[in-house]
Scaffold this motif. Structure first.
Motif, PDB file in Angstrom:
ATOM      1  N   GLU A   1       0.805  -1.179   0.032  1.00  0.00           N
ATOM      2  CA  GLU A   1       0.020  -0.025   0.080  1.00  0.00           C
ATOM      3  C   GLU A   1       0.932   1.206   0.044  1.00  0.00           C
ATOM      4  OE1 GLU A   1      -2.760  -0.156   3.217  1.00  0.00           O
ATOM      5  OE2 GLU A   1      -3.922  -1.876   2.545  1.00  0.00           O
ATOM      6  N   PHE A   2       2.276   1.142  -0.231  1.00  0.00           N
ATOM      7  CA  PHE A   2       3.083   2.316  -0.487  1.00  0.00           C
ATOM      8  C   PHE A   2       2.752   3.311   0.720  1.00  0.00           C
ATOM      9  CE2 PHE A   2       5.206   5.865  -2.441  1.00  0.00           C
ATOM     10  CZ  PHE A   2       6.297   5.126  -3.435  1.00  0.00           C
ATOM     11  N   GLY A   3       3.182   2.651   2.059  1.00  0.00           N
ATOM     12  CA  GLY A   3       3.050   3.299   3.085  1.00  0.00           C
ATOM     13  C   GLY A   3       1.924   3.095   4.144  1.00  0.00           C
ATOM     14  N   GLY A   4       0.991   2.082   3.794  1.00  0.00           N
ATOM     15  CA  GLY A   4      -0.195   1.842   4.446  1.00  0.00           C
ATOM     16  C   GLY A   4      -0.035   0.681   5.550  1.00  0.00           C
ATOM     17  N   LYS A   5      -0.497  -0.515   5.413  1.00  0.00           N
ATOM     18  CA  LYS A   5      -0.451  -1.526   6.249  1.00  0.00           C
ATOM     19  C   LYS A   5       0.745  -2.160   6.329  1.00  0.00           C
ATOM     20  CE  LYS A   5      -5.608  -2.530   6.227  1.00  0.00           C
ATOM     21  NZ  LYS A   5      -6.656  -3.494   6.100  1.00  0.00           N
ATOM     22  N   GLU A   6       1.448  -2.186   5.120  1.00  0.00           N
ATOM     23  CA  GLU A   6       2.958  -3.033   5.392  1.00  0.00           C
ATOM     24  C   GLU A   6       3.983  -2.184   6.208  1.00  0.00           C
ATOM     25  OE1 GLU A   6       3.502   0.110   2.222  1.00  0.00           O
ATOM     26  OE2 GLU A   6       1.809  -0.868   2.870  1.00  0.00           O
ATOM     27  N   LEU A   7       3.298  -0.959   6.474  1.00  0.00           N
ATOM     28  CA  LEU A   7       4.538  -0.423   7.728  1.00  0.00           C
ATOM     29  C   LEU A   7       4.570  -1.293   8.937  1.00  0.00           C
ATOM     30  CD1 LEU A   7       5.899   2.022   8.779  1.00  0.00           C
ATOM     31  CD2 LEU A   7       3.760   2.892  10.008  1.00  0.00           C
ATOM     32  N   ASN A   8       3.665  -2.017   9.217  1.00  0.00           N
ATOM     33  CA  ASN A   8       3.672  -3.044  10.334  1.00  0.00           C
ATOM     34  C   ASN A   8       4.820  -4.279   9.871  1.00  0.00           C
ATOM     35  OD1 ASN A   8       1.501  -1.876  11.615  1.00  0.00           O
ATOM     36  ND2 ASN A   8      -0.064  -3.384  11.040  1.00  0.00           N
ATOM     37  N   ASP A   9       4.911  -4.419   8.609  1.00  0.00           N
ATOM     38  CA  ASP A   9       6.195  -5.449   8.449  1.00  0.00           C
ATOM     39  C   ASP A   9       7.250  -4.873   8.799  1.00  0.00           C
ATOM     40  OD1 ASP A   9       3.774  -6.712   7.399  1.00  0.00           O
ATOM     41  OD2 ASP A   9       4.357  -6.034   5.162  1.00  0.00           O
ATOM     42  N   VAL A  10       7.435  -3.697   8.976  1.00  0.00           N
ATOM     43  CA  VAL A  10       8.777  -2.718   9.246  1.00  0.00           C
ATOM     44  C   VAL A  10       8.830  -2.884  10.775  1.00  0.00           C
ATOM     45  CG1 VAL A  10      10.192  -0.611   9.147  1.00  0.00           C
ATOM     46  CG2 VAL A  10       8.945  -1.575   7.196  1.00  0.00           C
ATOM     47  N   LEU A  11       7.910  -2.124  11.558  1.00  0.00           N
ATOM     48  CA  LEU A  11       7.788  -2.256  12.906  1.00  0.00           C
ATOM     49  C   LEU A  11       7.930  -3.413  13.623  1.00  0.00           C
ATOM     50  CD1 LEU A  11       5.018   0.596  13.073  1.00  0.00           C
ATOM     51  CD2 LEU A  11       7.538   0.880  13.179  1.00  0.00           C
ATOM     52  N   ASN A  12       7.399  -4.456  12.939  1.00  0.00           N
ATOM     53  CA  ASN A  12       7.375  -6.227  13.855  1.00  0.00           C
ATOM     54  C   ASN A  12       8.784  -6.454  13.538  1.00  0.00           C
ATOM     55  OD1 ASN A  12       4.526  -5.894  14.426  1.00  0.00           O
ATOM     56  ND2 ASN A  12       3.761  -6.906  12.432  1.00  0.00           N
ATOM     57  N   LEU A  13       9.688  -5.955  12.782  1.00  0.00           N
ATOM     58  CA  LEU A  13      10.865  -6.365  12.770  1.00  0.00           C
ATOM     59  C   LEU A  13      11.631  -6.039  14.226  1.00  0.00           C
ATOM     60  CD1 LEU A  13      12.190  -5.697   9.458  1.00  0.00           C
ATOM     61  CD2 LEU A  13      11.915  -7.865  10.212  1.00  0.00           C
ATOM     62  N   THR A  14      11.048  -5.166  14.803  1.00  0.00           N
ATOM     63  CA  THR A  14      11.683  -4.845  16.413  1.00  0.00           C
ATOM     64  C   THR A  14      11.212  -6.192  17.273  1.00  0.00           C
ATOM     65  OG1 THR A  14       9.720  -3.790  17.074  1.00  0.00           O
ATOM     66  CG2 THR A  14      11.444  -2.396  15.956  1.00  0.00           C
ATOM     67  N   GLU A  15      10.523  -6.852  16.930  1.00  0.00           N
ATOM     68  CA  GLU A  15      10.220  -7.917  17.637  1.00  0.00           C
ATOM     69  C   GLU A  15      11.046  -9.258  17.056  1.00  0.00           C
ATOM     70  OE1 GLU A  15       8.263  -8.487  20.618  1.00  0.00           O
ATOM     71  OE2 GLU A  15       8.137  -6.207  20.467  1.00  0.00           O
ATOM     72  N   THR A  16      11.066  -9.352  15.889  1.00  0.00           N
ATOM     73  CA  THR A  16      11.861 -10.295  15.353  1.00  0.00           C
ATOM     74  C   THR A  16      13.361 -10.464  15.649  1.00  0.00           C
ATOM     75  OG1 THR A  16      10.528 -10.006  13.106  1.00  0.00           O
ATOM     76  CG2 THR A  16      12.562 -11.277  12.966  1.00  0.00           C
ATOM     77  N   VAL A  17      13.737  -9.343  16.077  1.00  0.00           N
ATOM     78  CA  VAL A  17      15.315  -9.298  16.401  1.00  0.00           C
ATOM     79  C   VAL A  17      15.572  -9.806  17.835  1.00  0.00           C
ATOM     80  CG1 VAL A  17      15.983  -7.311  14.755  1.00  0.00           C
ATOM     81  CG2 VAL A  17      15.188  -6.740  17.182  1.00  0.00           C
ATOM     82  N   LYS A  18      14.477 -10.008  18.525  1.00  0.00           N
ATOM     83  CA  LYS A  18      14.549 -10.634  19.717  1.00  0.00           C
ATOM     84  C   LYS A  18      14.912 -12.100  19.597  1.00  0.00           C
ATOM     85  CE  LYS A  18      11.446  -7.279  22.132  1.00  0.00           C
ATOM     86  NZ  LYS A  18      10.254  -7.097  22.677  1.00  0.00           N
TER      87      LYS A  18
END
Length: 302
Positions: A129-146
């Protein structure tokens, strides 16, 4: 009574699902020698001098959970033992154009990784969505790195290029977990973008953003940092890098955005270079600047 039970059950399942956001689903090492990139970085089956640092790094293909989706990405880790600061890299492009791949991650982040950083990046969900819901895919990486042994999940920076700059500005608006960020040739004003490049509206924005023409004003403002500089995380910091010969991101808009940050006394720096969108003739300068910034503002920050 039965209906109440099912409502509670559904809410429980919903909450469990989203509690798993960022969960690492798979992680497989990438054998560079067996990829097409090897021919570019090597000669006579030996790494070229400019790429000898790749010997110190491991590359991985990952999948992780974001909302109810499984999303792909890439991780770069120093082979050196220990725990390292993290930099989330946000790719440019959209959908299948300019995806995050081994070549991109090497070009923009391998020199940084060599200095002792774990790099992680998302390819975003299929419905971009070019800056829509896929922003969550970026923000959720802060959990992935754990779940990544060598990653310091309490020390996270971000680096976005081109469209990835939009994702970085949005992340600084929506999250307090990014200690510092760099944006290279990022778009700050989508209204100006479609004036400069009309095809970006018809072939990208209108196709990616849901109900685009009905909600054009609202949706473009949502994605244009020039309208909300005051909403960036005030505890973070930002380096903006701009190529004066960039034909894809309007430099005047970036300068106006920088002026607004100055007025707000935001902790940022703005640097210009005589180069194009890809910093084609300034790669060494770019690597030095990126490493210096993250060393000072992330690795060695007080």
């Amino acid at each position: 009574m039965k209906s109440i039970f099912f409502i509670i059950l559904n809410l429980t399942i919903f909450n469990i699902g989203f509690a798993q956001n960022g969960k690492l689903i798979s992680k497989y090492i990438i054998d560079i020698i067996s990829t097409s990139v090897w021919n570019r970085v090597s000669e006579n089956n030996i790494l070229k001098p400019d790429y000898i640092h790749l010997e110190k790094l491991d590359f991985f293909s990952i999948t992780y959970q974001s909302d109810s989706l499984i999303v792909g990405g890439i991780v770069v880790e120093p082979k050196e033992k220990g725990v390292h600061p993290v930099v989330i890299f946000n790719r440019g492009g959209n959908r299948d154009f300019a995806p995050l791949n081994l070549s991109t991650i090497i070009n923009y982040t391998s020199k940084l990784a060599e200095q002792g950083y774990v790099i992680i990046g998302s390819n975003y969900r299929e419905k971009d969505e070019f800056g829509g819901k896929e922003l969550n895919d970026v923000l959720n990486l802060t959990e992935t790195v754990k779940e990544i042994e060598k990653a310091d999940a309490n020390c996270i920076g971000m680096f976005g290029w081109s469209r990835g700059g939009i994702m970085t500005y949005l992340s600084l608006k929506e999250s307090d977990k990014i200690k510092t960020a760099i944006v290279g040739n990022g778009v700050t004003d989508l209204f100006q973008l479609i004036k400069d490049r009309p095809k970006m509206e018809t072939a990208v924005l209108a196709e990616c953003i849901p109900n685009y023409y009905q909600n054009k004003e609202v949706e473009l403002r949502k994605r244009s940092a020039i309208f909300w500089p005051q909403k960036l995380n005030k505890h973070s910091s930002l380096l903006i890098i701009s190529g004066k010969n960039d034909k894809r991101a309007n430099q005047d808009s970036t300068t106006k955005f920088a002026d607004k940050l100055s007025y707000l006394n935001y902790d940022f720096e703005y640097q210009e270079f005589i180069t194009d969108h890809f910093f084609s003739n300034k790669r060494k300068e770019l690597d030095y600047l990126v490493i210096s910034w993250f060393n000072k503002r992330l690795k060695n920050a007080d």
